[in-house]
Design a protein around this motif. Structure first.
Motif, PDB file in Angstrom:
ATOM      1  N   ASN A   1       7.108   1.495   5.775  1.00 44.64           N
ATOM      2  CA  ASN A   1       7.251   0.146   5.607  1.00 44.64           C
ATOM      3  C   ASN A   1       7.376  -0.357   4.168  1.00 44.64           C
ATOM      4  OD1 ASN A   1       7.952  -0.767   8.242  1.00 44.64           O
ATOM      5  ND2 ASN A   1       5.731  -0.485   8.867  1.00 44.64           N
ATOM      6  N   ASN A   2       6.274   0.468   3.379  1.00 44.86           N
ATOM      7  CA  ASN A   2       6.117   0.036   2.021  1.00 44.86           C
ATOM      8  C   ASN A   2       7.554   0.475   1.179  1.00 44.86           C
ATOM      9  OD1 ASN A   2       3.769  -0.962   2.411  1.00 44.86           O
ATOM     10  ND2 ASN A   2       2.602   0.928   1.686  1.00 44.86           N
ATOM     11  N   SER A   3       8.149   1.597   1.677  1.00 46.45           N
ATOM     12  CA  SER A   3       9.499   2.280   0.876  1.00 46.45           C
ATOM     13  C   SER A   3      10.488   0.925   1.228  1.00 46.45           C
ATOM     14  CB  SER A   3       9.792   3.378   1.150  1.00 46.45           C
ATOM     15  OG  SER A   3      10.140   3.673   2.621  1.00 46.45           O
ATOM     16  N   MET A   4      10.436   0.315   2.386  1.00 44.61           N
ATOM     17  CA  MET A   4      11.608  -0.521   2.772  1.00 44.61           C
ATOM     18  C   MET A   4      11.452  -1.817   2.155  1.00 44.61           C
ATOM     19  SD  MET A   4      12.311   1.053   6.586  1.00 44.61           S
ATOM     20  CE  MET A   4      13.972   0.195   6.809  1.00 44.61           C
ATOM     21  N   GLN A   5      10.103  -2.104   1.470  1.00 47.14           N
ATOM     22  CA  GLN A   5      10.136  -3.360   0.774  1.00 47.14           C
ATOM     23  C   GLN A   5      11.192  -3.955  -0.087  1.00 47.14           C
ATOM     24  OE1 GLN A   5       6.342  -3.213  -1.092  1.00 47.14           O
ATOM     25  NE2 GLN A   5       5.137  -3.933   0.748  1.00 47.14           N
ATOM     26  N   ILE A   6      11.988  -2.917  -0.605  1.00 46.55           N
ATOM     27  CA  ILE A   6      12.943  -3.173  -1.692  1.00 46.55           C
ATOM     28  C   ILE A   6      14.049  -3.968  -0.874  1.00 46.55           C
ATOM     29  CG2 ILE A   6      14.051  -0.778  -1.135  1.00 46.55           C
ATOM     30  CD1 ILE A   6      14.126  -2.874  -4.457  1.00 46.55           C
ATOM     31  N   LEU A   7      14.268  -4.000   0.633  1.00 49.72           N
ATOM     32  CA  LEU A   7      15.216  -4.555   1.265  1.00 49.72           C
ATOM     33  C   LEU A   7      15.217  -5.826   1.238  1.00 49.72           C
ATOM     34  CD1 LEU A   7      15.459  -2.189   4.303  1.00 49.72           C
ATOM     35  CD2 LEU A   7      17.039  -2.531   2.482  1.00 49.72           C
ATOM     36  N   ASP A   8      13.681  -6.516   1.029  1.00 48.50           N
ATOM     37  CA  ASP A   8      13.495  -7.926   1.006  1.00 48.50           C
ATOM     38  C   ASP A   8      14.100  -8.510  -0.406  1.00 48.50           C
ATOM     39  OD1 ASP A   8      12.067  -7.602   3.198  1.00 48.50           O
ATOM     40  OD2 ASP A   8      10.396  -7.447   2.253  1.00 48.50           O
TER      41      ASP A   8
END
Length: 109
Positions: free
Chosen positions: A16-23
């Motif tokens: 989930n932390n790695s996917m923060q860039i999607l925001d």
């Protein structure tokens, strides 16, 4: 065909932390070849955040069952956007991402 990704609460938090860039990504500026993977990962991120809320008090391993297209999109994301992952990622986070990438790649072949 379902792809099985073994996770625990710690790995789910790393994912989930790695996917923060999607925001913060602007979908219109991305290459056409990655747009579908990014949009699928945006949907997957919502599911993973909901899963993280459900399992936050449990400390056991579980299996995340992903349809082939979502697993492929996640693998593409982990492979292509690794440079954007948070700077405070340590060795555990880096290894967890590598393990997830390898597990997905192995099953996607």
């Amino acid at each position: 065909m379902k792809i099985l990704l073994p996770l625990d609460n710690s790995k789910l938090i790393v994912l989930n932390n790695s996917m923060q860039i999607l925001d913060m990504l602007n979908l219109h500026t991305q290459p056409r070849s990655l747009k579908s993977s990014i949009s699928i990962c945006l949907e997957l991120r919502t599911q993973l955040l909901q899963k993280a809320i459900k399992v936050r008090q449990k400390d056991k391993t579980f299996i995340l069952k992903l349809p082939y297209y979502k697993a492929d999109a996640l693998w593409q994301f982990l492979k292509e956007f690794e440079i954007y992952f948070p700077d405070d990622f340590g060795s555990y986070e880096t290894n967890a991402i590598l393990i997830m990438k390898n597990e997905l790649h192995k099953q996607l072949l």
